[in-house]
Structure formats: structure tokens, C-alpha cells
Design a protein around this motif. Sequence first.
Motif, PDB file in Angstrom:
ATOM      1  N   ARG A 171      76.748  39.841  -3.978  1.00 36.54           N
ATOM      2  CA  ARG A 171      75.371  39.442  -3.670  1.00 36.54           C
ATOM      3  C   ARG A 171      75.121  37.987  -4.022  1.00 36.54           C
ATOM      4  O   ARG A 171      74.322  37.311  -3.365  1.00 36.54           O
ATOM      5  CB  ARG A 171      74.395  40.345  -4.412  1.00 36.54           C
ATOM      6  CG  ARG A 171      74.252  41.731  -3.784  1.00 36.54           C
ATOM      7  CD  ARG A 171      73.254  42.580  -4.530  1.00 36.54           C
ATOM      8  NE  ARG A 171      73.010  43.846  -3.839  1.00 36.54           N
ATOM      9  CZ  ARG A 171      72.257  44.825  -4.314  1.00 36.54           C
ATOM     10  NH1 ARG A 171      71.650  44.679  -5.492  1.00 36.54           N
ATOM     11  NH2 ARG A 171      72.072  45.941  -3.630  1.00 36.54           N
ATOM     12  N   GLY A 172      75.804  37.501  -5.043  1.00 41.19           N
ATOM     13  CA  GLY A 172      75.632  36.101  -5.416  1.00 41.19           C
ATOM     14  C   GLY A 172      76.439  35.146  -4.575  1.00 41.19           C
ATOM     15  O   GLY A 172      76.076  33.978  -4.426  1.00 41.19           O
ATOM     16  N   ALA A 173      77.541  35.636  -3.984  1.00 37.47           N
ATOM     17  CA  ALA A 173      78.459  34.745  -3.276  1.00 37.47           C
ATOM     18  C   ALA A 173      78.209  34.653  -1.778  1.00 37.47           C
ATOM     19  O   ALA A 173      78.457  33.615  -1.167  1.00 37.47           O
ATOM     20  CB  ALA A 173      79.905  35.206  -3.516  1.00 37.47           C
ATOM     21  N   LEU A 174      77.728  35.738  -1.172  1.00 40.45           N
ATOM     22  CA  LEU A 174      77.635  35.772   0.284  1.00 40.45           C
ATOM     23  C   LEU A 174      76.510  34.861   0.789  1.00 40.45           C
ATOM     24  O   LEU A 174      75.488  34.693   0.130  1.00 40.45           O
ATOM     25  CB  LEU A 174      77.409  37.204   0.758  1.00 40.45           C
ATOM     26  CG  LEU A 174      78.604  38.142   0.515  1.00 40.45           C
ATOM     27  CD1 LEU A 174      78.247  39.574   0.881  1.00 40.45           C
ATOM     28  CD2 LEU A 174      79.819  37.678   1.311  1.00 40.45           C
ATOM     29  N   PRO A 175      76.692  34.282   1.964  1.00 37.38           N
ATOM     30  CA  PRO A 175      75.712  33.305   2.485  1.00 37.38           C
ATOM     31  C   PRO A 175      74.416  33.970   2.915  1.00 37.38           C
ATOM     32  O   PRO A 175      74.412  35.075   3.462  1.00 37.38           O
ATOM     33  CB  PRO A 175      76.439  32.706   3.698  1.00 37.38           C
ATOM     34  CG  PRO A 175      77.409  33.757   4.129  1.00 37.38           C
ATOM     35  CD  PRO A 175      77.859  34.443   2.870  1.00 37.38           C
ATOM     36  N   ARG A 176      73.314  33.307   2.650  1.00 34.35           N
ATOM     37  CA  ARG A 176      71.998  33.771   3.094  1.00 34.35           C
ATOM     38  C   ARG A 176      71.153  32.567   3.472  1.00 34.35           C
ATOM     39  O   ARG A 176      71.282  31.489   2.877  1.00 34.35           O
ATOM     40  CB  ARG A 176      71.263  34.504   1.965  1.00 34.35           C
ATOM     41  CG  ARG A 176      71.785  35.870   1.626  1.00 34.35           C
ATOM     42  CD  ARG A 176      71.408  36.905   2.660  1.00 34.35           C
ATOM     43  NE  ARG A 176      71.862  38.224   2.232  1.00 34.35           N
ATOM     44  CZ  ARG A 176      72.056  39.245   3.041  1.00 34.35           C
ATOM     45  NH1 ARG A 176      71.828  39.108   4.334  1.00 34.35           N
ATOM     46  NH2 ARG A 176      72.463  40.405   2.592  1.00 34.35           N
TER      47      ARG A 176
END
Length: 435
Positions: free
Chosen positions: A18-23
Amino acid sequence: MLPVLDLRGRPLSLRDLRGALPRAEFDVEAALSAVAPICDDVRLRGSQALLDAAERFDRVRPSSLRVPAAVLSRALTELDPAVRRALEESIRRARLVHADQRRSDKVTVVASGGTVTERWVPVDRVGLYVPGGLAVYPSSVVMNVVPAQIAGVGSLAVASPPQVDHDGWPHPTILAACALLGVDEVYAMGGAQAIAGFAHGFEGCDPVTLVTGPGNIYVAAAKRLLKGLIGIDAEAGPTEIAILADATADAGHVAADLISQAEHDPLAASVLVTDSVELAGAVGSELASRVVATKHVERVTSALTGRQSAVVLVDDLDAGLAVVNAYAAEHLEIQTADAAAVAARVRNAGAVFVGPWSPVSLGDYCAGSNHVLPTGGSAVHSSGLSVQSFLRGIHVVDYSEAALREVGAHVVTLARSEDLPGHGDAVIARLPELG
């Protein structure tokens, strides 16, 4: 062109993913301060506030907020015949799929003489929002109206922003779609002010009980602000596509599908998750040649190079599934060997598109599925728009004297255990012997 996020050899805990994936950056909370005075103005001044807002934000002041029947009729008459046929087929397929979602009442016999019936009742009145902005979305008319009609909603109103190029009315293709579906209550209003108009009502327009449909950050903020006064479907963010692909995927198909979502908005997210470095390279080459040839090259380039888009490299297919389940994309394509089996392992997505012949654009228009879907990772807890979105379950409890007598002592006992003796007394008033 796509940034690369290499997760190979790294732990893939949900927290880490959740912290690493792009948003995309989409701060609805920050937009609340901008929309609050607009919504208050609509509450206080009604139609005059809506007309003033149209002039301010849409650069045109409609001659009336409600679109006249003659304008709707003309839009349908002048609609390109090929577009009409395509919309009619989209409507036909959407009706087929959504008709199977309609729930029936269920009566459960709990005891002799005691039943609980779950009734499914449509909401009384719905406001359906169809965005304007960078594109024209008659398909969103279809996706909002069809499930509402099948649910049995008795009163439907559609809002879409007024257009400078169309005499202050919404885009004629949107009006034609409304006419095709038999919707005659259509308003030339957009943005946060449209949501407020539906929520509070104004001269000639009764308040609604539910608002559905996607929109920009200000529409999402207005939904958040007014939730409670009205029900909402979701706070829609920028559109997303994730593609889980292995070495068997066609790089041209993958690149085309990434571009198809990127052309929506500079904030649109296009994410490729793969265990094949070779495929990632081939997709990069395809993007390099295809992006420069696409109509909306600047918009697509901004989306693909933004922080919300990436190629995510993983060790294997299991790791890829962990990534896409953590990402919970609005649209998820599975382009792998044995794609159906892989798709069956997906737990979190708004909609899943299986194999090389099921592109997201099919779902946008003519698959029969609904394209109003959860974004921003909310697919972990929310569903797309459906007939169920417009229904409420009501429990109807019907017990005879004998059935109450059978269970009444338990009610009294539980009431006293919760220190709510009045609850038990309501039963004792009927059955004094339990006192």
C-alpha cells in the motif's frame, strides 16, 4: 515512458504494498473548503445560485436549468445513426446484465407463526450525474439510468454541465442518450453545484434521496459534504487500469489498453504488473510508437509519466496477484496463460477483464457490465454501480401471539442483561406472566 517499480526479491506485505504502489494525488478533503460555499449558496438561493455558478464555472448561462423536451427530441433526431445504433446496443446489453441483478423478497419462517420478510424497495428519487470536462460521456447516461430503471426507481433526474458550444445545454449526445432511455427530466448544471442542487432541490426540482455518477474532485467533495442528507454511490477519483500480464501477453494489446485509460485524464493511472522483463520492454517500445500517434498525446503522456502510473516488476504470478489485490484497481485486465483461472484468484477489483479479447474499453461501452466502478483502492470494500445500489432492504417482522409467547422470556432475559428493563417490559405488557 512508464516509470518502473521493481519489487522483485522484496517482501510483499499488504502494508508495504500500500505504501509502494503508485496512486494519483486526489485530496478530496482539500477541495471541501472550495465547494462548501457553493453548496451553501445553492441551498439558500436555489436556481439563481445554479445559474450564477454555470456562468462562473462553465462560461455560459443557460436560458433555463431544465432542458426543454424539444431540445431533447431534437438531439435524438439529429444523432448520428451509427452512434444511435451503438447506444441502443449498449442499452440492450446493459439491460440484460442488470435485469439479472434484481432481488426478490424473501420470507423466512423463524418459528411457527413468526416470520421475517426482507423486502427490497427502490429509493424514491435519484439524481444521476454525467460529467462534461475533457470528454463526452453518453455511456455514463446508460450506466446510471439502466440499473436505476430496472430497480424500479420512480423518479429519475439527470444533470450534466452546460456547454458554451451548445447554447448552454449539455452536450447533445448526452441529451440523445437520455431521450433514448425515456428520461425527460434533465438539467444543465455541473460540478459541485449540481450535487447541491439535487440534494437541496430548487424551483421546479424536488430534492433527491440518492446521487450517483462519476465526476471531478469537486463533485467528489460535494458528495462527501452532503452525504447523510443524500445517499451517494461513491467518491469517484481518477480512472485506473491495472494489467496483470506474463510473457504470453501481446505487447501491442497491453500498450493500447494502457493508453485507452490514460486518454481520460492527466491523472489517470495506467499500471502494468508483470514477471516478464521482456514483455515490459516490448510494451515500452509499443508505447513509444503509439503515444505519438494518438489524438490526445499530451494528456496521455502526462498520465503515463505521472506518479500514478508504472510498470511493476514482480518475481512470479503469485507475487503479481498479491500486487493487484493490494492495488484493487477500478479496471483489472488479466493477460496471462490460463487467464480465467488467474482471474478467479482476484479478490479486489472493480471489474475484471479476462484474456486478450476483453479490453477495458469493451466494458466502458458494450460488454453489458457497469463502468461506474470504485477507484483509489476502494474496491477492497466497495462494488460498482448496480441495481442493488438503488434498492434498500427492509425487514418486516410479523409474529403471532403464540410465536411471541414462545420466545418472550428470552427477550426479557436479554433486555435485563443489557440493563434495559423497558425493553423487557414491552413484552411483559403483552404477556404479564413473564413478569
